[in-house]
Write an enzyme that holds these catalytic residues in place. Structure first.
Site, short mmCIF file in Angstrom:
data_model
loop_
_atom_site.label_atom_id
_atom_site.label_comp_id
_atom_site.label_asym_id
_atom_site.label_seq_id
_atom_site.Cartn_x
_atom_site.Cartn_y
_atom_site.Cartn_z
N MET A 15 -4.89 -7.52 9.37
CA MET A 15 -4.23 -6.61 10.30
C MET A 15 -5.08 -5.35 10.51
O MET A 15 -6.12 -5.19 9.90
CB MET A 15 -2.83 -6.29 9.80
CG MET A 15 -1.90 -7.50 9.98
SD MET A 15 -0.25 -7.14 9.39
CE MET A 15 -0.59 -6.60 7.74
N HIS A 30 -6.45 -46.03 -9.01
CA HIS A 30 -6.86 -46.37 -10.38
C HIS A 30 -7.94 -45.42 -10.87
O HIS A 30 -7.87 -44.88 -11.98
CB HIS A 30 -7.35 -47.82 -10.41
CG HIS A 30 -7.84 -48.26 -11.75
ND1 HIS A 30 -9.16 -48.18 -12.12
CD2 HIS A 30 -7.17 -48.72 -12.83
CE1 HIS A 30 -9.29 -48.62 -13.37
NE2 HIS A 30 -8.10 -48.95 -13.82
N TYR A 66 10.51 -33.27 -23.98
CA TYR A 66 9.06 -33.05 -23.93
C TYR A 66 8.51 -33.58 -22.61
O TYR A 66 9.18 -34.35 -21.91
CB TYR A 66 8.36 -33.74 -25.11
CG TYR A 66 8.43 -35.24 -25.03
CD1 TYR A 66 7.46 -35.96 -24.32
CD2 TYR A 66 9.47 -35.94 -25.61
CE1 TYR A 66 7.54 -37.34 -24.21
CE2 TYR A 66 9.56 -37.32 -25.50
CZ TYR A 66 8.60 -38.01 -24.80
OH TYR A 66 8.69 -39.36 -24.66
N GLY A 90 -7.79 -7.92 5.56
CA GLY A 90 -8.56 -8.08 6.80
C GLY A 90 -7.80 -8.70 7.94
O GLY A 90 -8.34 -8.91 9.02
N SER A 117 11.84 -42.43 -21.64
CA SER A 117 10.61 -41.78 -21.17
C SER A 117 10.48 -42.10 -19.69
O SER A 117 10.38 -43.26 -19.30
CB SER A 117 9.41 -42.29 -21.95
OG SER A 117 8.23 -41.70 -21.44
N CYS A 166 6.30 -39.54 -19.13
CA CYS A 166 4.93 -39.93 -19.45
C CYS A 166 4.15 -40.29 -18.19
O CYS A 166 3.02 -40.74 -18.27
CB CYS A 166 4.91 -41.07 -20.44
SG CYS A 166 5.63 -42.59 -19.81
N ARG A 175 -3.88 -1.04 -6.87
CA ARG A 175 -3.12 -2.31 -6.85
C ARG A 175 -3.58 -3.13 -8.04
O ARG A 175 -4.64 -2.87 -8.62
CB ARG A 175 -3.35 -3.08 -5.55
CG ARG A 175 -4.81 -3.40 -5.28
CD ARG A 175 -4.97 -4.09 -3.93
NE ARG A 175 -6.38 -4.23 -3.61
CZ ARG A 175 -6.85 -4.57 -2.41
NH1 ARG A 175 -6.02 -4.76 -1.41
NH2 ARG A 175 -8.14 -4.71 -2.20
N ARG A 221 -2.88 2.97 8.85
CA ARG A 221 -3.22 1.71 8.17
C ARG A 221 -2.02 0.78 8.09
O ARG A 221 -0.91 1.22 7.82
CB ARG A 221 -3.67 1.99 6.73
CG ARG A 221 -4.98 2.72 6.60
CD ARG A 221 -5.18 3.14 5.14
NE ARG A 221 -6.33 4.00 4.98
CZ ARG A 221 -7.57 3.53 4.70
NH1 ARG A 221 -7.78 2.26 4.53
NH2 ARG A 221 -8.57 4.38 4.59
N LYS A 279 0.82 -1.20 0.00
CA LYS A 279 0.00 0.00 0.00
C LYS A 279 0.87 1.26 0.00
O LYS A 279 0.67 2.16 -0.82
CB LYS A 279 -0.93 -0.01 1.23
CG LYS A 279 -1.91 1.17 1.26
CD LYS A 279 -2.61 1.28 2.62
CE LYS A 279 -3.54 0.14 2.90
NZ LYS A 279 -4.85 0.29 2.21
#
Lengths: 912, 912
Positions: free
Chosen positions: A113, A468, A888, A111, A800, A868, A346, A102, A32
């Protein structure tokens, strides 16, 4: 000289010089404070303020709740700076300055603090303000708010003590809401509130404004370590060491008449991302009135008529702020007597849809780069956009009306509604009749798959996120909740019960695989489609570009490895087509065993397994060849021009047989009843099934071990693959088969089997007279394979990572049992940070992967490496695959878009 | 200039200069040639000879069976050297030189390659020799032998062709043995043999002595690649590239009258090792007469009377040879007309007993060093000396009379005789009655252990070398044959059948766990004891010294790691005492779960497991405390002053429950019969057992996972350990408990459980007011533990490799299934060189161990590292443990002596 603890509104450059970066400024001044300072710097009208730094907070706490040396003096000096700019004076009855006090930490903790408004009001300044404004009601309303807020937040008096007095007053005056109280009543209330303070604390409400400011500042510091703030930080992974800043800010008032007002707004629509101002405003009101909803707020456009000058100024300022921060802004503002003040800005929170649209729009506007757009969209956003969801309104309605039934593990995202059916056959039958069916089972097995595929959603009472049911459901994008262990299924009564609520077969049920929640009855579902989401498609195209350009990594041997691609796990042509439409650049895993479970094929498979002579065995195998060939043909057609990795048969043979328990029960029943007809056959079947029994089937006769014991089966598979590919090639497609051998533990297994298979491949190509690219490679799923990767890569043209099994063996956790038995507890107790079957374990499994890639490429520099396992669709795991140098990742078709974005995130996070 | 292919008898220095070492000389000249040359060099009378090198053989083969350049010329020149020394001339009828042409490779391959004797005889030289010797019978006997030997070996004529002719001749002359043929008959036979050659080959028997020599040499070269030689080398791991040398050696004859003779001898008794000449000799005979046993040979001492001069010379020479070679020699000799010739010397083969005695005696004589003695005794020798064995004579008798029954896997060495009993209870009962009982089962389970311990031996028809039966049998030194799958057990008839031979309960049976063979009836057993084997005890003491001095290795952090110690796995005080008497320097593994299986305790354990409330559970646990405490007290007493590692409970709980199958059968039977009494309890028990069911129990809820789920059990165990140790300390013993946590996969498991246990340990010591050394550590048996060892070592003060499980997880091989399912096939097909459960896999599992030791010591330099898996008693695995820097290996008490020797071998093989 004392450290600098306090920064005045115009000292943002000093803060930046000290903190070194904008992130540092946010750390020092809090979000802030930093934004207020930044707005001041770029000429946005912000009420004069100063910020006590987070370092000050930490020093205060470290010194046993004492202001560190110099802080108070610096605050007093800064206060003079504010006074000068605001042309008012703190505590001066003639022209009093009021301030808010603040909290503001680096990361927003809404909310959590404390905040105190109207600091600086006392009997004298209140009287002075009445003179100045002529608005007695406004002034005493502000004063009574200060006393109650200060009393509760700073002095720790129970809120209710003030509420009681207020309620008495309202009753006395016969009004229902605070705004009904007139000036006299409020002035009276001020006195009554002072009594509350005196009675509860033994001292008077502090009349000295400086005492107020000091005590309010200490209260905000103290709120950093309130239990709820600590709990929030723990939940949100925010460090306890950051501390909060305190912003002392000139009060401005939107409730000073019809030339005043207040509002909150988003610079774009946070629901849809549309580039139109979205917000609410109220004439002659304070901010909390908008938030509290006491009066109905108006759309921001109404300001244009009511306060045209302020409106145009506001539109200019917000456009400026969006350009400056290069993101959609969430702002708060107040107009005091025609003068616009920005109180906060913000980056605005937004829905998944808005996140994507805003990111893409901003690239098109030239505001941000494609890289930034990619970074701003989270993988969860993409995931959310691809799964059906409950309509929020009907969901809330269902919650209110007590239709919540049970919560389990959110195993496969998406919402589904249908009638509950308790077995796979019935589920399938009902689905064929056109019913929406939800399959409900204690757990599922491979021979339940036809029911799972026919269902809209799945609910099990046992198993975890890698059971499964969960794995199959994710694979096929079926919403699924597993392990809803508070509910019990009675298969005799065919019903499921939780807390005495019973769902019978055929009852409607709504399952949310995204949250794990299950509801009674029907809840409306909204179903998105990728094709219609133009911005998402654009974003994913950029993601692919970034992977290809920024994702290049230096390989072990110094040559570059191209960026991470996303492939898909697909067993059937329909899956492959979907995967391709979702942007998959290959098939990383086609599991061939599913093909054996289909009803028309399973008897042949069982006959093969039970065959007593070689001739029967060969006949049965040959019966399977045409099925397999046509399975594969469809894949090559769908994936023409792209690689298709087909895994040779992997599971142990007993998975294809009826359950031992069932057959055993039949045998014993027949024996006890003295039935002899068919007993011998049953006993023989039982003996055969028992001979296949393994104590630990996961580590048993499967994968390449089975292929070596029984090469005819995989020889048939390789023939089917290459015949299909040859046919595809002859029909004008471009097949790229890659044959994957599972469960390799020593290179000698490959040396034994691979030449046999290669010979068949060459034979088929010679027979058909065609040539096409192909590879032979292996899964790396046994720790020993990872440890001896350099030898294995001498045979294998690709690796793989089967990270499901690799995780299983590396941890020694049985995937079928571990979640139920202890994994959930382990995660709860922090022994494991995450479930390693969901997110790749970098320290253990990942170390083996890293070794395997390095060692594998040391003997075969162009080794193709992929993953995979289930982890291939998990963003942190994808990042790790990028880091170790995978070519990949392969995941379920439904996860492909998520993975594409995750791959781009990884490329950007790790670019050189 | 051509290479030197030929070395004359006096050129050993040249050979050594070329080959660089004595091993090189043996490689170049072959074992026989090298020893002949060496004997020549040190003045031992050896008939003049020359050697064609193994390089010559390789060159001959490489050039397509052609003598390489210069070889023949060098052979001719060497022949002249022999002629000069022998004072005879090859092919000279006046004074003919005859030679033998013998193969001789680097490593002895007895009977695998060819030899031709009497080369140089032809019609002319035969006649000349008759004149010279006046012994026509001797000459033509030699000549006919040359023709048949040359005919078969060199020319490839079937042996039988000559046999037929010889048999006809004997029939004609009416004699039964060759020696019955007189000179005329033999001369006739020579002519008939020449006809055989002519008829079969189409050419005459070569009369030119040089042709004979050349062809014989080629035949010997060719025999290197005969199928039987290749097969032998493959079996014996001898390289095909070595080649054979050819030794052309002057013939000497022991059959030239009563001043001649021949014999073979060992310089010490090869059966017992006693330092007395042991051999046989025959007057007026040829070597083959001794070997063939045609005449009964006489003890060597008889030579003293018959040929005293030669005898004394022989005794001097052999004493000299033993001193020279510093080992017991196996020699061949011939006395020709009073002149002694040594034809061969080599290190003699010997029994295990002799190997140990000779080695120790030679150290005491100052002939060899302790290190050499250690190197010369094989671990198999020690193993053999410690197990009961069948008396050879009665064993052979049993084989001849068809009492062989079946062969299985030799799971635990030693021979045992007893009556067959088919269950554990009966076995134990019969043993208590004093019967020798052999337990025969399809397989064994933990609740069979009482029967196994009571039995003399164990036979199972299922399971492999690491099945439960095998592991327990080895642990307790019970002879055991497993997986005798050709035999079938009928538990109803209580009999075992193989090839229609039936053994009924109570029948006598003899089981040889060393060979895997099982016999009907009783075979005499010889049972050795370590205490009586003085030389072995001496040798093992030297082994320990060598480990301590030569076994020091440089650790990861540069500091030295003391030499490898041998500890033992022992669960009971009796085992511990035995282990200590066998030289164990600690207990590396005490498995506490065995203690729970004892009949008086098991019901309490089951009640604990089934307890429905915390109170019952606590009560049951406390009931177990005194049992455990007294178990441990006995161990600390037995091992006073030495470390005792106690592993906290490891197996899954269901192992303590009755079998699911049995209870299920009971339930179904009751249901079908409509019996209701007790059904509910049975069903409840079944449900409880089923709730514990795991798909892959080996990777399930066990070890530390169980301890975290149910800490009360291990807290009780730690209390019992420390109470026992405190008591022992107060009674004057020196306890050194080390608490071992099994199955750790992440350091967080230790962080969770270890502080809880440590607190108990400290509490107990405070309560008792005593202090003693103790450690907390962990098994490394999960691959992830090995991979993250540096973190784990932050908590663990010691590592103990559980290589059974580590092998299991690293390979993904279920120990319970793999051998039956595929491991045997894998070893047979060479996919695995050895069964990795028997010998540690260095490339895979070993790599993880190496990582774990390095990484573990990087975070805790003085980390104690051991191994307690089955591999701890396997010599190649022990060597590897030395190489990676283990502090100790721990094995079954019975393997301790073997392991001590293996540790010394490793220390010597790897000393810097």
């Amino acid at each position: 000289m004392a450290k600098k603890w306090v920064y005045l509104f115009n000292e943002v450059e000093k803060a930046e010089a000290y903190a070194g970066s904008w992130d540092g400024v946010r750390g020092l001044l809090g979000g802030k404070g930093a934004n207020l300072a930044e707005m001041t710097r770029i000429g946005v009208p912000v009420p004069p303020f100063f910020t006590v730094t987070t370092e000050g907070c930490n020093a205060y706490i470290a010194e046993g709740n004492q202001f560190p040396e110099g802080m108070w003096d610096q605050m007093l000096e800064a206060l003079r700076g504010i006074e000068e700019k605001a042309e008012k004076k703190f505590g001066d009855p003639k022209n009093p300055l009021l301030v808010s006090c603040r909290s503001g930490a680096k990361f927003s903790m809404p909310g959590m603090m404390d905040t105190v408004l109207n600091v600086g009001l006392n009997d004298e300044t209140a009287a002075g303000m009445v003179e100045l404004t002529g608005n007695e009601r406004f002034v005493y309303d502000s004063y009574r708010r200060l006393i109650s807020m200060f009393g509760s937040v700073v002095l720790g008096i129970d809120d209710e003590k003030f509420e009681e007095v207020l309620d008495e007053m309202k009753a006395e005056k016969g009004v229902k809401v605070d705004t009904g109280l007139n000036a006299a009543a409020l002035k009276d209330l001020v006195e009554k509130f002072k009594v509350v303070v005196k009675e509860n604390k033994g001292f008077d409400f502090p009349q000295n404004p400086l005492d107020q400011m000091r005590l309010a500042t200490e209260a905000v510091f103290g709120s950093w370590n309130s239990p709820r703030a600590i709990a929030y930080r723990k939940r949100s992974n925010i460090s306890d060491k950051l501390g909060t800043a305190v912003n002392i800010c000139t009060m401005v008032f939107g409730n000073m008449g019809d030339d005043s007002g207040t509002g909150v707004a988003f610079t774009r629509d946070p629901q849809t991302g549309d580039p139109t101002m979205f917000g609410e405003y109220l004439l002659n009101a304070q901010g909390e009135d908008v938030v509290a909803g006491i009066r109905n707020a108006n759309p921001i456009i109404q300001m244009k008529d009511e306060l045209p000058e302020a409106y145009h100024q506001f539109m200019d300022i917000t456009a400026n702020l969006e350009n400056h921060y290069r993101d959609m802004q969430d702002v708060e503002f107040t107009i005091e007597r025609g003068r616009l003040w920005m109180l906060q800005t913000r980056n605005g929170k937004r829905t998944a849809k808005a996140a994507v649209k805003i990111a893409v729009d901003m690239v098109n506007q030239g505001l941000i780069s494609k890289e930034e757009a990619i970074k701003r969209v989270e993988t969860d956003h993409v995931d959310t956009l691809l799964h059906p969801q409950f309509n929020l309104a009907t969901l809330n309605e269902a919650k209110k009306t007590g239709r919540f039934f049970v919560k389990g593990v959110n195993a496969s995202p998406g919402a589904a509604v249908g009638r509950a059916y308790f077995d796979a056959d019935l589920t399938e039958a009902k689905a064929k009749e056109g019913e929406a069916a939800i399959m409900v089972r204690p757990f599922t097995k491979p021979d339940d798959v036809h029911g799972m595929l026919a269902s809209k959603g799945i609910l099990t009472t046992e198993g975890g996120a890698t059971s499964h049911a969960a794995v199959v459901a994710r694979q096929f994008g079926v919403p699924c909740v597993v392990g809803a262990s508070n509910a019990k299924i009675d298969m005799n009564k065919r019903e499921i019960t939780c807390n005495d609520v019973v769902i019978k077969e055929g009852d409607w049920i709504s399952v949310d695989g995204t949250t794990g929640e299950v509801y009674l009855g029907q809840i409306d579902v909204v179903a998105p489609s990728l094709e219609e989401q133009v911005e998402l498609l654009t974003l994913l195209t950029w993601a692919d570009e970034i992977c290809a350009t920024e994702g290049i990594r230096t390989s072990v041997n110094g040559s570059p490895t191209r960026g991470l691609q996303v492939w898909a796990n697909a067993d059937y042509p329909a899956d492959a087509r979907r995967a391709r439409s979702y942007g998959a650049q290959g098939i990383g895993l086609c599991r061939t065993e599913h093909m054996f479970f289909e009803p028309e094929r399973l008897p042949t498979v069982q006959a093969f397994i039970l065959a007593k002579d070689e001739e029967t065995r060969t006949t049965k195998i040959n019966d399977l060849l045409p099925y397999q060939r046509s399975d594969f043909y469809g894949l090559f057609e769908a994936m023409t021009g792209l690689p298709v990795i087909i895994r040779l048969i992997d599971p142990p043979l007993h998975e294809f047989m009826p359950s031992e328990e069932e057959v055993f029960e039949e045998v014993i029943t027949m024996r006890v009843k003295g039935e002899t007809k068919g007993l011998a056959e049953k006993e023989e079947l039982l003996a055969a099934i028992r001979s296949m029994h393994e104590s630990n089937p996961m580590m048993g006769l499967r994968g390449v071990r089975l292929s070596i014991a029984m090469p005819a089966l995989v020889e048939m598979q390789v023939r089917a693959i290459f015949e299909a590919a040859a046919e595809a090639k002859l029909n004008g497609f471009e097949p790229k088969p890659e044959v994957m051998i599972p469960l390799t533990g020593t290179v000698n297994e490959l040396k034994w089997i691979q030449p046999r298979l290669l010979r068949i491949a060459k034979d088929v190509m010679a027979e058909k007279g065609v040539e096409f690219e192909y590879k032979f490679g292996t899964m790396i799923e046994i720790p020993r394979a990872a440890v001896t990767a350099s030898e294995i890569a001498e045979m294998a043209e690709f690796f793989s990572f089967g990270t499901n099994d690799l995780t299983q063996m590396t941890y020694g956790y049985s995937r079928d049992d571990a979640e139920r038995a202890f994994l959930v507890t382990y995660v709860e107790q922090g022994i494991l940070a995450v479930n390693p079957f969901q997110e790749l374990d970098r320290e253990g499994v990942g170390k083996l992967m890293d070794m395997a890639v390095r060692d594998g490429r040391s003997s075969r520099p162009n080794l193709e490496v992929g993953i995979c396992g289930e982890h291939g669709g998990n963003p942190p795991s994808i990042e790790f695959c990028h880091m170790v140098g995978n070519n990949y990742v392969s995941c379920s078709p439904f996860r492909v878009p998520v993975a594409r974005l995750a791959a781009a995130h990884a490329a950007l996070a790790h670019r050189k």
